[in-house]
Design an enzyme around this catalytic site. Sequence first.
Site, mmCIF file in Angstrom:
data_model
loop_
_atom_site.group_PDB
_atom_site.id
_atom_site.type_symbol
_atom_site.label_atom_id
_atom_site.label_comp_id
_atom_site.label_asym_id
_atom_site.label_seq_id
_atom_site.Cartn_x
_atom_site.Cartn_y
_atom_site.Cartn_z
ATOM 1 N N ASP A 1 0.878 -1.206 -0.147
ATOM 2 C CA ASP A 1 0.028 0.156 -0.051
ATOM 3 C C ASP A 1 0.939 1.185 0.258
ATOM 4 O OD1 ASP A 1 -2.351 1.383 -0.059
ATOM 5 O OD2 ASP A 1 -2.656 1.539 2.295
ATOM 6 N N ASN B 1 1.283 3.476 -2.868
ATOM 7 C CA ASN B 1 1.773 3.863 -4.088
ATOM 8 C C ASN B 1 1.180 5.241 -4.579
ATOM 9 O OD1 ASN B 1 2.820 1.299 -4.406
ATOM 10 N ND2 ASN B 1 1.593 0.622 -6.006
ATOM 11 N N HIS C 1 2.080 3.494 -9.054
ATOM 12 C CA HIS C 1 1.670 2.031 -9.328
ATOM 13 C C HIS C 1 3.079 1.233 -10.214
ATOM 14 C CE1 HIS C 1 -1.886 2.311 -7.423
ATOM 15 N NE2 HIS C 1 -2.602 2.745 -8.476
ATOM 16 N N LEU D 1 10.531 -20.742 -3.685
ATOM 17 C CA LEU D 1 9.509 -19.808 -3.014
ATOM 18 C C LEU D 1 8.083 -20.185 -3.643
ATOM 19 C CD1 LEU D 1 8.737 -17.489 -1.223
ATOM 20 C CD2 LEU D 1 9.154 -16.129 -3.265
ATOM 21 N N ARG E 1 2.053 -4.530 6.495
ATOM 22 C CA ARG E 1 1.268 -3.761 5.441
ATOM 23 C C ARG E 1 2.139 -2.428 5.543
ATOM 24 N NH1 ARG E 1 -4.774 -2.170 4.897
ATOM 25 N NH2 ARG E 1 -4.608 -0.211 3.319
HETATM 26 C C1 IPE Z 1 -5.350 -2.809 0.199
HETATM 27 O O1 IPE Z 1 -5.035 -1.365 -0.041
HETATM 28 C C2 IPE Z 1 -5.547 -3.190 -1.172
HETATM 29 C C3 IPE Z 1 -4.203 -3.783 -1.780
HETATM 30 C C4 IPE Z 1 -3.249 -3.452 -1.226
HETATM 31 C C5 IPE Z 1 -4.406 -4.590 -3.040
HETATM 32 P P1 IPE Z 1 -6.272 -0.316 -0.332
HETATM 33 O O2 IPE Z 1 -5.561 1.170 -0.620
HETATM 34 O O3 IPE Z 1 -7.271 -0.794 -1.424
HETATM 35 O O4 IPE Z 1 -7.232 -0.139 1.172
HETATM 36 P P2 IPE Z 1 -7.721 0.883 1.804
HETATM 37 O O5 IPE Z 1 -9.020 1.241 0.956
HETATM 38 O O6 IPE Z 1 -6.962 1.849 2.378
HETATM 39 O O7 IPE Z 1 -8.531 0.112 3.084
HETATM 40 C C1 IPE Z 2 -1.473 0.340 -3.824
HETATM 41 O O1 IPE Z 2 -1.438 1.555 -3.069
HETATM 42 C C2 IPE Z 2 -2.441 -0.674 -3.569
HETATM 43 C C3 IPE Z 2 -3.277 -1.008 -4.725
HETATM 44 C C4 IPE Z 2 -4.493 -1.142 -4.531
HETATM 45 C C5 IPE Z 2 -2.713 -1.523 -5.910
HETATM 46 P P1 IPE Z 2 -2.763 2.466 -3.402
HETATM 47 O O2 IPE Z 2 -3.105 2.725 -4.715
HETATM 48 O O3 IPE Z 2 -3.704 2.278 -2.520
HETATM 49 O O4 IPE Z 2 -1.877 3.812 -2.409
HETATM 50 P P2 IPE Z 2 -2.631 4.893 -1.731
HETATM 51 O O5 IPE Z 2 -2.831 4.076 -0.577
HETATM 52 O O6 IPE Z 2 -3.645 5.574 -2.265
HETATM 53 O O7 IPE Z 2 -1.481 5.609 -1.379
HETATM 54 MG MG MG Z 3 -4.211 2.363 -0.478
#
Ligand code: IPE
Ligand code: IPE
Ligand code: MG
Length: 231
Positions: free
Chosen positions: A14, A16, A31, A125, A178
């Site tokens: 999370d 990106n 991303h 792995l 996370r």
């Molecule tokens: C969780 O991240 C899902 C993935 C990393 C694939 P999100 O960015 O979607 O989660 P929330 O919306 O902050 O809970």
């Molecule tokens: C990547 O991070 C998780 C995916 C869902 C691919 P995010 O796109 O949720 O990035 P933030 O949380 O908005 O920074």
């Molecule tokens: Mg996110």
Amino acid sequence: MTDNNPRHIGIILDGNGRWAKKRHMPRTYGHKKGSERVFDIVRYCNELGIKYLTLYAFSTENWKRPKDEVNFLMNLISVFINDKLDEIHRQNCKLRVLGDTSILPSSAIEYIERAKKKTENNTGLNLNIAINYGGRDEIVKAVKDIIKEGIDPSNIDEDTISNHLYTKGMPDPDLIIRTGGEIRISNFLIYQLAYSEFYFTEVLWPDFDREQLDLAIENYKHRFRRFGGLK
Ligand code: IPE
Ligand code: IPE
Ligand code: MG
């Protein structure tokens, strides 16, 4: 590898979007940068002798995002699987996808099937990529399958449920990491993580490197896992 290394690590990738925003760039740039970190972490886990790595790449809720971002992510994930297939195979990794892949774009389905087939006999792995994955969705699917199979309710136990999840046959995650600073699970492996240890870091996914993974594992090694007992 020492005995107290985690056997199975799950990572919620999370942050990106925020990584890109800090640089005044579009979320998609984050991303892209994030996807470039993935393979190094895969390789490092393999080097460390970790047996299972599950990466949360796209949730069942992520379809709520703008269409352009969803399309970009879908394309990025399938290109990653396709481009890295030879390297994944050379690393002796066995690739699986967790989630309902039936509604993914046909090219993604094709790449996933090819990658699964090519790596199915590998013994290094076990690399799981969670795509269109949701823990609740997985449990709903398990219940449906159990009913379809006509299993007698008196024969249903916790293993019956485990054996109908995408992670069938795999150990539960020992450590869930996370990145990105949020302290929540967001529907990741909710059945399997009953006794997992958690490591939450402010580090945004595109900045997560080997050193960060070392910190997480080191932290995990100092946990005292009781599983409800006393020893
Ligand atoms: C969780 O991240 C899902 C993935 C990393 C694939 P999100 O960015 O979607 O989660 P929330 O919306 O902050 O809970
Ligand atoms: C990547 O991070 C998780 C995916 C869902 C691919 P995010 O796109 O949720 O990035 P933030 O949380 O908005 O920074
Ligand atoms: Mg996110």
